[in-house]
Design an enzyme around this catalytic site. Structure first.
Site, mmCIF file in Angstrom:
data_model
loop_
_atom_site.group_PDB
_atom_site.id
_atom_site.type_symbol
_atom_site.label_atom_id
_atom_site.label_comp_id
_atom_site.label_asym_id
_atom_site.label_seq_id
_atom_site.Cartn_x
_atom_site.Cartn_y
_atom_site.Cartn_z
ATOM 1 N N ASN A 120 8.289 -7.633 6.154
ATOM 2 C CA ASN A 120 8.549 -6.689 5.072
ATOM 3 C C ASN A 120 9.775 -7.103 4.265
ATOM 4 O OD1 ASN A 120 6.432 -5.285 6.076
ATOM 5 N ND2 ASN A 120 7.657 -3.750 7.130
ATOM 6 N N HIS A 134 10.022 -12.978 4.834
ATOM 7 C CA HIS A 134 9.603 -13.053 3.432
ATOM 8 C C HIS A 134 10.714 -12.654 2.461
ATOM 9 C CE1 HIS A 134 5.146 -12.673 4.873
ATOM 10 N NE2 HIS A 134 5.677 -13.841 5.139
HETATM 11 P P1 NAD Z 1 -0.928 -5.860 5.815
HETATM 12 O O1 NAD Z 1 -0.901 -4.956 4.649
HETATM 13 O O2 NAD Z 1 -1.737 -7.079 5.754
HETATM 14 O O3 NAD Z 1 -1.395 -5.078 7.129
HETATM 15 C C1 NAD Z 1 -0.821 -3.881 7.484
HETATM 16 C C2 NAD Z 1 -1.429 -3.436 8.815
HETATM 17 O O4 NAD Z 1 -0.770 -2.229 9.194
HETATM 18 C C3 NAD Z 1 -2.925 -3.133 8.751
HETATM 19 O O5 NAD Z 1 -3.580 -3.827 9.805
HETATM 20 C C4 NAD Z 1 -3.000 -1.621 8.942
HETATM 21 O O6 NAD Z 1 -4.095 -1.223 9.754
HETATM 22 C C5 NAD Z 1 -1.711 -1.303 9.673
HETATM 23 N N1 NAD Z 1 -1.176 0.026 9.439
HETATM 24 C C6 NAD Z 1 -1.257 0.804 8.320
HETATM 25 N N2 NAD Z 1 -0.590 1.952 8.497
HETATM 26 C C7 NAD Z 1 -0.068 1.922 9.748
HETATM 27 C C8 NAD Z 1 0.736 2.816 10.514
HETATM 28 N N3 NAD Z 1 1.155 3.993 10.024
HETATM 29 N N4 NAD Z 1 1.082 2.457 11.771
HETATM 30 C C9 NAD Z 1 0.658 1.267 12.304
HETATM 31 N N5 NAD Z 1 -0.101 0.373 11.616
HETATM 32 C C10 NAD Z 1 -0.446 0.700 10.358
HETATM 33 O O7 NAD Z 1 0.566 -6.174 6.108
HETATM 34 P P2 NAD Z 1 1.241 -7.449 6.695
HETATM 35 O O8 NAD Z 1 0.485 -7.957 7.862
HETATM 36 O O9 NAD Z 1 2.639 -7.076 6.851
HETATM 37 O O10 NAD Z 1 1.099 -8.585 5.565
HETATM 38 C C11 NAD Z 1 1.164 -8.335 4.191
HETATM 39 C C12 NAD Z 1 2.290 -9.029 3.459
HETATM 40 O O11 NAD Z 1 2.661 -8.170 2.399
HETATM 41 C C13 NAD Z 1 3.537 -9.219 4.234
HETATM 42 O O12 NAD Z 1 3.750 -10.566 4.253
HETATM 43 C C14 NAD Z 1 4.667 -8.520 3.485
HETATM 44 O O13 NAD Z 1 5.602 -9.457 3.033
HETATM 45 C C15 NAD Z 1 4.052 -7.934 2.282
HETATM 46 N N6 NAD Z 1 4.240 -6.469 2.114
HETATM 47 C C16 NAD Z 1 5.430 -5.891 2.410
HETATM 48 C C17 NAD Z 1 5.593 -4.500 2.264
HETATM 49 C C18 NAD Z 1 6.926 -3.887 2.610
HETATM 50 O O14 NAD Z 1 7.952 -4.539 2.500
HETATM 51 N N7 NAD Z 1 6.944 -2.622 3.060
HETATM 52 C C19 NAD Z 1 4.544 -3.721 1.815
HETATM 53 C C20 NAD Z 1 3.319 -4.361 1.500
HETATM 54 C C21 NAD Z 1 3.190 -5.727 1.666
#
Ligand code: NAD
Ligand code: ZN
Length: 251
Positions: free
Chosen positions: A100, A117
């Site tokens: 994140n 990241h």
């Molecule tokens: P992803 O979006 O690919 O996957 C998120 C996972 O979390 C899913 O499998 C989903 O089922 C699960 N999920 C959703 N809500 C949940 C909850 N309340 N409790 C537990 N699990 C839950 O995310 P990723 O694998 O982190 O990869 C996506 C990329 O996007 C990352 O590399 C990141 O850098 C970036 N990203 C970051 C943010 C952030 O900083 N908050 C947000 C979106 C994307």
């Protein structure tokens, strides 16, 4: 049952490592990329978050950021982030490795945070190198599109996050692998585990014989590899695990 088993493993751990993804911040109101309500259904990431497209037209990125940025900057850590900070303070986990870019682990009090990241809290001018706070740049978006550097006037103000097509920070990746190898417990939370190298971190731990506890809203490609799998919301599951673990270890 699986929560109790996870709590036992956490209670015994002295150098646990948590790997977190977008799912841990979902309950703070930040949308994930994939899955239900995922951002990729609204925006084409290839347009907004590749280095190539950014260099061609930074306004493409900043128009989306003008819309989405304020909510991300205003987000607060949830009970899942707080539980991980407590487990670090009580000596059960040594570090959080995160995909994140939202900064919420540090806001919750986690001290050793490896950001694979980068961070979305700062922005760097690609012309003169000056680093500004995201909030400052975000505030100028109403008048400037794309935003201009406050020092040199350059128009390539890039958030300090890793875009598609960019190298991951090598030191962060190396630290993540080393932590995973040396861990006595790996907690994997809220990641779809389809993006390298995050997906590789639990595999490194598994090869070193480290037990794995996986908490995710839906199944992942490594569920079979984990010792404990909990399909649920991290903001509910992690505080419960932490509470039981701290009782068990007298903390
Ligand atoms: P992803 O979006 O690919 O996957 C998120 C996972 O979390 C899913 O499998 C989903 O089922 C699960 N999920 C959703 N809500 C949940 C909850 N309340 N409790 C537990 N699990 C839950 O995310 P990723 O694998 O982190 O990869 C996506 C990329 O996007 C990352 O590399 C990141 O850098 C970036 N990203 C970051 C943010 C952030 O900083 N908050 C947000 C979106 C994307
Ligand atoms: Zn500049």
């Amino acid at each position: 049952m699986s929560i109790a088993r996870a709590a036992e493993l956490v209670a015994r751990a002295r150098r646990g490592v948590a790997l977190t993804g977008a799912g841990i911040s979902a309950e703070s109101g930040i949308p994930t990329f994939r899955g239900e309500g995922g951002l990729w259904r609204q925006y084409d990431p290839v347009k907004v978050a590749t280095l190539e497209n950014f260099l061609e037209d930074p306004a493409q990125y900043w128009r989306v950021a003008r819309e989405r940025g304020p909510a991300v900057l205003a987000a607060r850590p949830n009970a899942g982030h707080v539980a991980l900070a407590e487990l670090e303070a009580s000596g059960h986990i040594a570090a959080v490795v995160t995909q994140n870019t939202d900064g919420l682990h540090r806001d919750a009090g986690s001290r050793r945070v490896i950001e694979l990241h980068g961070t979305g809290r700062t922005v760097q001018c690609l012309d003169c190198g000056v680093v500004e706070s995201r909030g400052d740049v975000q505030a100028r978006l109403a008048d400037e599109m794309p935003p201009r550097c406050a020092v040199c006037g350059g128009t390539f103000m890039k958030p300090t996050v890793v875009f598609f097509g960019e190298q991951m920070p090598a030191d962060a990746v190396a630290q993540a692998f080393e932590l995973a190898r040396d861990a006595d417990l790996m907690l994997v939370v809220g990641s779809s585990l389809v993006v390298y190298p995050a997906a590789e971190v639990p595999l490194v731990a598994a090869r070193a014989g480290v037990p794995i506890v996986l908490i995710n809203a839906e199944p992942t490609p490594i569920d079979d590899l984990a010792d404990v799998v909990i399909h649920g919301r991290s903001g509910e599951v992690l505080p419960e695990i932490a509470r039981l673990a701290l009782v068990a270890s007298g903390g």
